[in-house]
Structure formats: C-alpha cells, structure tokens
Scaffold this active site. Structure first.
Site, PDB file in Angstrom:
ATOM      1  N   ASP A  68       0.860  -1.080   0.070  1.00 31.48           N
ATOM      2  CA  ASP A  68      -0.054   0.154   0.161  1.00 31.48           C
ATOM      3  C   ASP A  68       1.034   1.313  -0.285  1.00 31.48           C
ATOM      4  O   ASP A  68       2.092   1.339   0.470  1.00 31.48           O
ATOM      5  CB  ASP A  68      -0.965  -0.138   1.273  1.00 31.48           C
ATOM      6  CG  ASP A  68      -1.806   1.139   1.410  1.00 31.48           C
ATOM      7  OD1 ASP A  68      -2.227   1.621   0.319  1.00 31.48           O
ATOM      8  OD2 ASP A  68      -1.991   1.699   2.428  1.00 31.48           O
ATOM      9  N   ASP A  71       0.244   5.048   0.973  1.00 31.65           N
ATOM     10  CA  ASP A  71      -0.274   6.087   2.251  1.00 31.65           C
ATOM     11  C   ASP A  71      -0.047   5.254   3.527  1.00 31.65           C
ATOM     12  O   ASP A  71      -0.824   4.073   3.792  1.00 31.65           O
ATOM     13  CB  ASP A  71      -1.248   6.775   2.143  1.00 31.65           C
ATOM     14  CG  ASP A  71      -1.296   7.690   1.031  1.00 31.65           C
ATOM     15  OD1 ASP A  71      -0.963   8.998   1.039  1.00 31.65           O
ATOM     16  OD2 ASP A  71      -1.720   7.189  -0.061  1.00 31.65           O
ATOM     17  N   ASP A  96      -1.559  -1.045   5.840  1.00 28.70           N
ATOM     18  CA  ASP A  96      -2.116  -0.620   7.140  1.00 28.70           C
ATOM     19  C   ASP A  96      -3.379  -0.397   7.423  1.00 28.70           C
ATOM     20  O   ASP A  96      -3.992   0.258   8.403  1.00 28.70           O
ATOM     21  CB  ASP A  96      -1.310   0.707   7.540  1.00 28.70           C
ATOM     22  CG  ASP A  96      -1.900   1.880   6.518  1.00 28.70           C
ATOM     23  OD1 ASP A  96      -2.118   1.583   5.430  1.00 28.70           O
ATOM     24  OD2 ASP A  96      -2.308   2.995   7.137  1.00 28.70           O
TER      25      ASP A  96
END
Length: 225
Positions: free
Chosen positions: A15, A17, A174
């Site tokens: 991922d 960000d 996240d």
C-alpha cells in the site's frame, strides 16, 4: 512482529499512504487550510493523522465532522482534492526504514510495487517526485482498474504486470481493506501496525498472515539479509 516465514515469495506489493510514505502532514494541511478559509480554528496535525487512511472521507470528517451523506460533502470533497493537489509533496516523506527495505529487495532482485486506492492524479505526481519509487516494478492506483480495494482486482492487475502468480506475492498494508484484498487475490498479507490505524482499529483482528511494527521487519519475514 509476528514470527512467520514466507517461503517462496517472489515479489512484494505495498500500500502507499501509511505503509511506504507518511502523507498525513500534507493531507492534514490541505483540509486544515479549508477550515482556516472558513474562519475556523486550525487543528494540530495529530488530530488528523488517525483519519488519514480513510482519504477524503476521513479528512473531511476530522475537519468538519461531516459524512458523505451531507448535502455539502461533494463540494467540500472537490475543494479538498484541489487544495491537496497543490501540496502533494511539500511535507510527505518515506517512513524510517522504507528506503533500506526497498534497497534490500532490489539487491535481492525481488520485484516490488505499489497498489493504492489513491487516485492516479495524486499517486503519479508523488511517485514521480520521490526518488524512492524509481525501482518500483508497478504502480497501481485506485482508478487504474474498474475496482478499488478491498476488491482483489488491483492486486491481481499488479501481479499480471510484473509477471507473477498472485500466490508468489505478499501484500503489505495498514488497513483492513488491504488484508481483505490480499486474501481475496490469493496473496499472503502483512499488516503494517506503524501506519494510519483509525480510531479503535485492531490490526490483530484483520486476519493478516503476519504483522510488523516497522518497515524493516518485512525483511525478517522474507528471511532476507
């Protein structure tokens, strides 16, 4: 860190960000500027950080306590995107350890790439501006395919573009949607606990195959030096 070993892994997808880069300062600054325009008090960066993983929806909620159902939401979202586009890389930087992690993958000739829900209009300027991404084998944005995570299609497209079977890849993210997308794509998954875990989030409940509290711990999962 979860003590598991991912044998047979041939590529690592991440991922963006909250996993590779800390974009919270720029996202927070953009929506905070909107508050100031309206005569509202500025809020500290720490106020916005927990909502970063939810994109515009999270930022507007943090700044204005507004949801997508509100009649002014679409206009605020359009304004937010315009303001953010003007400060994409002013404060954004890689998390500590990410550069060393990616250098190690490249040194081991292991392809790596990005799969994010961030729109291409933001993803590409960021990845082109940061030298960190020069060695990425693939970058998939939220609008590259017809679906966004937690749908598996963006991850499957990334695997296709790097010529790997999904089962040969792991996906690090996240947010719970990252784990859901990775599992649906047939990839092993890693929860990045150092990222933008939202209010009340419990990464251990997402069902990831492993959890890491820092980027470099990914190397230990791969048994790489």
């Amino acid at each position: 860190m979860t003590r598991v070993s991912f044998r047979g892994v041939r590529a690592v997808l991440f991922d963006l960000d909250g996993t590779l880069i800390d974009s919270a300062p720029d996202l927070g600054a953009a929506v905070d500027a909107m508050r100031i325009r309206r005569g509202l008090a500025s809020l500290p960066p720490e106020h916005y950080r927990p909502y970063t993983g939810s994109g515009a929806r999270g930022m507007l909620r943090a700044a204005f306590d507004i949801s997508p159902e509100h009649e002014e939401y679409d206009a605020l979202k359009t304004e937010f995107f315009a303001v953010y586009a003007g400060c994409l890389t002013q404060r954004t930087k890689a998390f500590d350890g990410v550069a060393d992690l990616l250098a190690s993958l490249v040194g081991q000739r292991m392809p790596w790439g990005v799969v994010t829900n961030k729109a291409e209009r933001f993803t590409l300027p960021i990845t082109r501006a940061m030298e960190l991404f020069a060695t990425a084998s693939v970058v998939i944005s939220g609008d590259t395919t017809a679906h966004a995570k937690p749908h598996p299609e963006p991850l499957l497209e990334a695997a296709r573009r790097i010529g790997m079977a999904p089962g040969d890849c792991i996906y690090v993210g996240d947010d719970e949607r990252d784990v859901l997308a990775g599992r649906a794509a047939g990839m092993r998954t890693v929860a990045a606990q150092y990222g933008y875990l939202g209010p009340g989030a419990d990464a251990s409940a997402w069902g990831a195959d492993a959890e890491v509290s820092s980027p470099l711990q990914v190397l230990k999962l791969l048994d790489l030096p």
